[in-house]
Scaffold this motif. Sequence first.
Motif, PDB file in Angstrom:
ATOM      1  N   ALA A  40       0.820  -1.204   0.000  1.00  0.00           N
ATOM      2  CA  ALA A  40       0.000   0.000   0.000  1.00  0.00           C
ATOM      3  C   ALA A  40       0.854   1.253   0.000  1.00  0.00           C
ATOM      4  O   ALA A  40       1.959   1.271   0.542  1.00  0.00           O
ATOM      5  CB  ALA A  40      -0.933   0.017   1.209  1.00  0.00           C
ATOM      6  N   ARG A  41       0.319   2.302  -0.624  1.00  0.00           N
ATOM      7  CA  ARG A  41       0.873   3.644  -0.508  1.00  0.00           C
ATOM      8  C   ARG A  41      -0.195   4.525   0.133  1.00  0.00           C
ATOM      9  O   ARG A  41      -1.374   4.409  -0.170  1.00  0.00           O
ATOM     10  CB  ARG A  41       1.257   4.197  -1.887  1.00  0.00           C
ATOM     11  CG  ARG A  41       2.568   3.656  -2.408  1.00  0.00           C
ATOM     12  CD  ARG A  41       2.984   4.352  -3.693  1.00  0.00           C
ATOM     13  NE  ARG A  41       2.274   3.802  -4.853  1.00  0.00           N
ATOM     14  CZ  ARG A  41       2.394   4.284  -6.093  1.00  0.00           C
ATOM     15  NH1 ARG A  41       3.181   5.348  -6.312  1.00  0.00           N
ATOM     16  NH2 ARG A  41       1.750   3.733  -7.093  1.00  0.00           N
ATOM     17  N   ARG A  49       1.575  15.144   9.979  1.00  0.00           N
ATOM     18  CA  ARG A  49       0.830  13.893  10.017  1.00  0.00           C
ATOM     19  C   ARG A  49       1.519  12.826   9.162  1.00  0.00           C
ATOM     20  O   ARG A  49       1.581  11.659   9.540  1.00  0.00           O
ATOM     21  CB  ARG A  49      -0.599  14.119   9.523  1.00  0.00           C
ATOM     22  CG  ARG A  49      -1.495  12.888   9.552  1.00  0.00           C
ATOM     23  CD  ARG A  49      -1.782  12.413  10.959  1.00  0.00           C
ATOM     24  NE  ARG A  49      -2.732  11.293  10.952  1.00  0.00           N
ATOM     25  CZ  ARG A  49      -3.129  10.650  12.027  1.00  0.00           C
ATOM     26  NH1 ARG A  49      -2.696  11.020  13.232  1.00  0.00           N
ATOM     27  NH2 ARG A  49      -3.983   9.640  11.956  1.00  0.00           N
ATOM     28  N   ALA A  50       2.042  13.242   8.023  1.00  0.00           N
ATOM     29  CA  ALA A  50       2.731  12.293   7.144  1.00  0.00           C
ATOM     30  C   ALA A  50       3.954  11.692   7.833  1.00  0.00           C
ATOM     31  O   ALA A  50       4.228  10.493   7.715  1.00  0.00           O
ATOM     32  CB  ALA A  50       3.136  12.980   5.840  1.00  0.00           C
ATOM     33  N   ARG A  51       4.708  12.527   8.570  1.00  0.00           N
ATOM     34  CA  ARG A  51       5.876  12.004   9.290  1.00  0.00           C
ATOM     35  C   ARG A  51       5.462  11.008  10.361  1.00  0.00           C
ATOM     36  O   ARG A  51       6.099   9.966  10.550  1.00  0.00           O
ATOM     37  CB  ARG A  51       6.669  13.168   9.900  1.00  0.00           C
ATOM     38  CG  ARG A  51       7.521  13.936   8.896  1.00  0.00           C
ATOM     39  CD  ARG A  51       8.506  14.870   9.593  1.00  0.00           C
ATOM     40  NE  ARG A  51       7.807  15.958  10.274  1.00  0.00           N
ATOM     41  CZ  ARG A  51       7.519  17.112   9.695  1.00  0.00           C
ATOM     42  NH1 ARG A  51       7.844  17.319   8.420  1.00  0.00           N
ATOM     43  NH2 ARG A  51       6.897  18.063  10.370  1.00  0.00           N
ATOM     44  N   TRP A  52       4.382  11.333  11.070  1.00  0.00           N
ATOM     45  CA  TRP A  52       3.901  10.426  12.112  1.00  0.00           C
ATOM     46  C   TRP A  52       3.462   9.096  11.508  1.00  0.00           C
ATOM     47  O   TRP A  52       3.774   8.023  12.024  1.00  0.00           O
ATOM     48  CB  TRP A  52       2.739  11.071  12.863  1.00  0.00           C
ATOM     49  CG  TRP A  52       2.213  10.233  13.984  1.00  0.00           C
ATOM     50  CD1 TRP A  52       2.656  10.211  15.277  1.00  0.00           C
ATOM     51  CD2 TRP A  52       1.121   9.291  13.916  1.00  0.00           C
ATOM     52  NE1 TRP A  52       1.929   9.310  16.011  1.00  0.00           N
ATOM     53  CE2 TRP A  52       0.982   8.726  15.212  1.00  0.00           C
ATOM     54  CE3 TRP A  52       0.276   8.864  12.891  1.00  0.00           C
ATOM     55  CZ2 TRP A  52       0.004   7.764  15.500  1.00  0.00           C
ATOM     56  CZ3 TRP A  52      -0.688   7.905  13.173  1.00  0.00           C
ATOM     57  CH2 TRP A  52      -0.814   7.373  14.460  1.00  0.00           C
ATOM     58  N   LEU A  53       2.757   9.161  10.399  1.00  0.00           N
ATOM     59  CA  LEU A  53       2.289   7.948   9.737  1.00  0.00           C
ATOM     60  C   LEU A  53       3.460   7.090   9.273  1.00  0.00           C
ATOM     61  O   LEU A  53       3.425   5.858   9.385  1.00  0.00           O
ATOM     62  CB  LEU A  53       1.397   8.310   8.545  1.00  0.00           C
ATOM     63  CG  LEU A  53       0.032   8.920   8.888  1.00  0.00           C
ATOM     64  CD1 LEU A  53      -0.582   9.571   7.662  1.00  0.00           C
ATOM     65  CD2 LEU A  53      -0.911   7.866   9.461  1.00  0.00           C
ATOM     66  N   ALA A  54       4.497   7.746   8.748  1.00  0.00           N
ATOM     67  CA  ALA A  54       5.661   7.006   8.270  1.00  0.00           C
ATOM     68  C   ALA A  54       6.334   6.247   9.413  1.00  0.00           C
ATOM     69  O   ALA A  54       6.840   5.130   9.221  1.00  0.00           O
ATOM     70  CB  ALA A  54       6.649   7.953   7.602  1.00  0.00           C
ATOM     71  N   PRO A  58       5.758   1.392   9.180  1.00  0.00           N
ATOM     72  CA  PRO A  58       7.052   1.223   8.505  1.00  0.00           C
ATOM     73  C   PRO A  58       6.981   0.426   7.206  1.00  0.00           C
ATOM     74  O   PRO A  58       7.865   0.559   6.346  1.00  0.00           O
ATOM     75  CB  PRO A  58       7.902   0.491   9.551  1.00  0.00           C
ATOM     76  CG  PRO A  58       6.908  -0.168  10.459  1.00  0.00           C
ATOM     77  CD  PRO A  58       5.742   0.765  10.511  1.00  0.00           C
ATOM     78  N   ASP A  59       5.942  -0.390   7.038  1.00  0.00           N
ATOM     79  CA  ASP A  59       5.822  -1.197   5.821  1.00  0.00           C
ATOM     80  C   ASP A  59       4.965  -0.528   4.758  1.00  0.00           C
ATOM     81  O   ASP A  59       4.706  -1.117   3.705  1.00  0.00           O
ATOM     82  CB  ASP A  59       5.231  -2.572   6.164  1.00  0.00           C
ATOM     83  CG  ASP A  59       6.149  -3.375   7.073  1.00  0.00           C
ATOM     84  OD1 ASP A  59       7.377  -3.257   6.911  1.00  0.00           O
ATOM     85  OD2 ASP A  59       5.631  -4.110   7.939  1.00  0.00           O
TER      86      ASP A  59
END
Length: 232
Positions: A40-41, A49-54, A58-59
Amino acid sequence: IADEWHDEFMEFTDSEVVVVGGGEIGYHVARLLSDRGVSARLLEQDADRARWLAEELPDTMVMETDATDIEFLEREHIGDAEVIVSALDSDEKNLLASLLAERVGTERSVAVIDQSEYVDLFEAVGIDVGINPREVVAEEITRFTRAGGAENVALVENGLAEVLEVEVDEDSPLVGKPIRESIHSLPADVVIGAITRGGEYVVPRGGTELEAGDHVVLFVETEHADEVSAAL
């Protein structure tokens, strides 16, 4: 809500899903997909928020971008994905993101729809699956109150029909006879949509004979769901 979409994605385990929006629904959908081994992307416009999600996923490839930027969609080959799941914070954004993804080639679209009356509209303009969070709650209640052997229940067509998944036993009227004959033991308009046997998919055809232990997915009008569930 994410768990309700599990069956929608499992046929694409060797392909890719794009999730648009990293809010609570988008996050949990991406987590579920990762847990099931689905590539998934996740597209999220807010940098923090994007940094937190990353970090939390991790996969999953998290991309900081606006999902309505068609140049980005084309450049990043979003059209190569089998499914796009739009889980942004408004119906209008989800409709636009889904239609743009389909325009660049994505084969199937799933959208979160806050206003239940918009479900038919979304599907009329080309969205494959519209999911209303309030209806999902109703599905969960139905799942636990359904009589008989139903293992899984989903509501479709705004509650006019249901999808039942049952494991048939040797006493089931569907076992031991071709589907074209055994289906007549159930109320009219019941459709067998899928069969799994020993973890393998079996195409349901008129001459297919069900065996005890088969898992069967049926489409049935809501008014007949209890009757069908009890009979199986």
